[in-house]
Design a protein around this motif. Structure first.
Motif, mmCIF file in Angstrom:
data_model
loop_
_atom_site.group_PDB
_atom_site.id
_atom_site.type_symbol
_atom_site.label_atom_id
_atom_site.label_comp_id
_atom_site.label_asym_id
_atom_site.label_seq_id
_atom_site.Cartn_x
_atom_site.Cartn_y
_atom_site.Cartn_z
ATOM 1 N N UNK A 13 0.845 -1.192 0.000
ATOM 2 C CA UNK A 13 0.000 0.000 0.000
ATOM 3 C C UNK A 13 0.887 1.251 0.000
ATOM 4 N N UNK A 14 0.248 2.411 -0.070
ATOM 5 C CA UNK A 14 0.954 3.686 0.046
ATOM 6 C C UNK A 14 0.646 4.345 1.402
ATOM 7 N N UNK A 46 -0.970 9.396 4.760
ATOM 8 C CA UNK A 46 -0.644 9.328 6.186
ATOM 9 C C UNK A 46 -1.848 8.957 7.046
ATOM 10 N N UNK A 47 -1.596 8.148 8.034
ATOM 11 C CA UNK A 47 -2.587 7.841 9.072
ATOM 12 C C UNK A 47 -1.934 8.163 10.412
ATOM 13 N N UNK A 69 -1.054 -3.437 5.605
ATOM 14 C CA UNK A 69 0.095 -3.588 4.706
ATOM 15 C C UNK A 69 0.743 -2.231 4.444
ATOM 16 N N UNK A 70 1.021 -1.538 5.540
ATOM 17 C CA UNK A 70 1.576 -0.189 5.474
ATOM 18 C C UNK A 70 2.927 -0.191 4.773
ATOM 19 N N UNK A 71 3.192 0.915 4.090
ATOM 20 C CA UNK A 71 4.491 1.071 3.439
ATOM 21 C C UNK A 71 5.590 1.310 4.466
ATOM 22 N N UNK A 72 5.228 1.893 5.597
ATOM 23 C CA UNK A 72 6.204 2.162 6.634
ATOM 24 C C UNK A 72 5.553 2.760 7.861
#
Length: 204
Positions: A13-14, A46-47, A69-72
């Motif tokens: 994901x982004x 962003x979250x 499935x976060x990018x980071x």
């Protein structure tokens, strides 16, 4: 800091998770805001979450990032020992974590730690307080969280410097938990108890 031994590509994901202590503190709020602004600039979503200095809450947010499935993950963590298992979980799921502000003692799982020199700054602050008090009189110390390595280092540096001046006396250490309103209330009450108080030094 020692880098992870393998490349962490993140989820598919982004989404970029930004995790801080309570954003009632304007410092943490500003850190989250700037991280989100930068993430958007580079095309990420962003979250923003707050762990409120709860290791349980922080672990739940990390698990949510893994599920997303976060990018980071960018994290101002909830305490040294409590954070290591959460970062390891992200690492095992190929999600990179960058730590800001609060140091982690164990290297090899976060890809970077962006820190300030807390001890150097605290020594400088302590010297300024001592000089402003003419090296004598009563003062109090406002501590952060005992579980926060930053607070520990700042307090150690304060005591290292102020301990050199025998006519300066710390009448009380107040634990305000990084909360400005709580700190304000504590100092207000302390001034009633110690009207001769001449200084306040704070890691909070």
């Amino acid at each position: 800091a020692k880098l992870p031994s393998r490349l962490l590509l993140g989820g598919d994901s982004k989404i970029l998770y930004i995790i801080t202590p309570s954003q009632t503190n304007p410092v943490f709020k500003q850190a989250a805001r700037m991280a989100a602004k930068t993430a958007k600039f580079y095309g990420y979503i962003p979250k923003i979450f707050s762990h409120d200095d709860s290791a349980v809450r922080q672990s739940e947010i990390f698990e949510r990032a893994i599920s997303d499935r976060a990018a980071g993950i960018i994290c101002d963590n909830a305490g040294d020992d409590a954070t290591i298992p959460a970062i390891k979980r992200a690492y095992d799921n190929h999600i990179p974590t960058v730590l800001i502000d609060r140091e982690l003692s164990e290297a090899g799982f976060a890809i970077a730690q962006l820190l300030s020199d807390n001890q150097k700054a605290a020594r400088a602050v302590a010297e300024i307080l001592a000089k402003s008090m003419n090296y004598e009189g009563d003062y109090c110390e406002l501590y952060g969280l005992p579980s926060d390595l930053n607070a520990v280092k700042r307090s150690q540096a304060f005591r290292e410097v102020l301990g050199r001046y025998p006519n300066m006396h710390c009448v009380k250490v107040l634990y305000a938990n990084w909360d400005q309103q709580e700190a304000r209330n504590m100092v207000h009450d302390l001034l009633k108890e110690h009207p001769t108080l001449r200084g306040v030094i704070r890691a909070n």
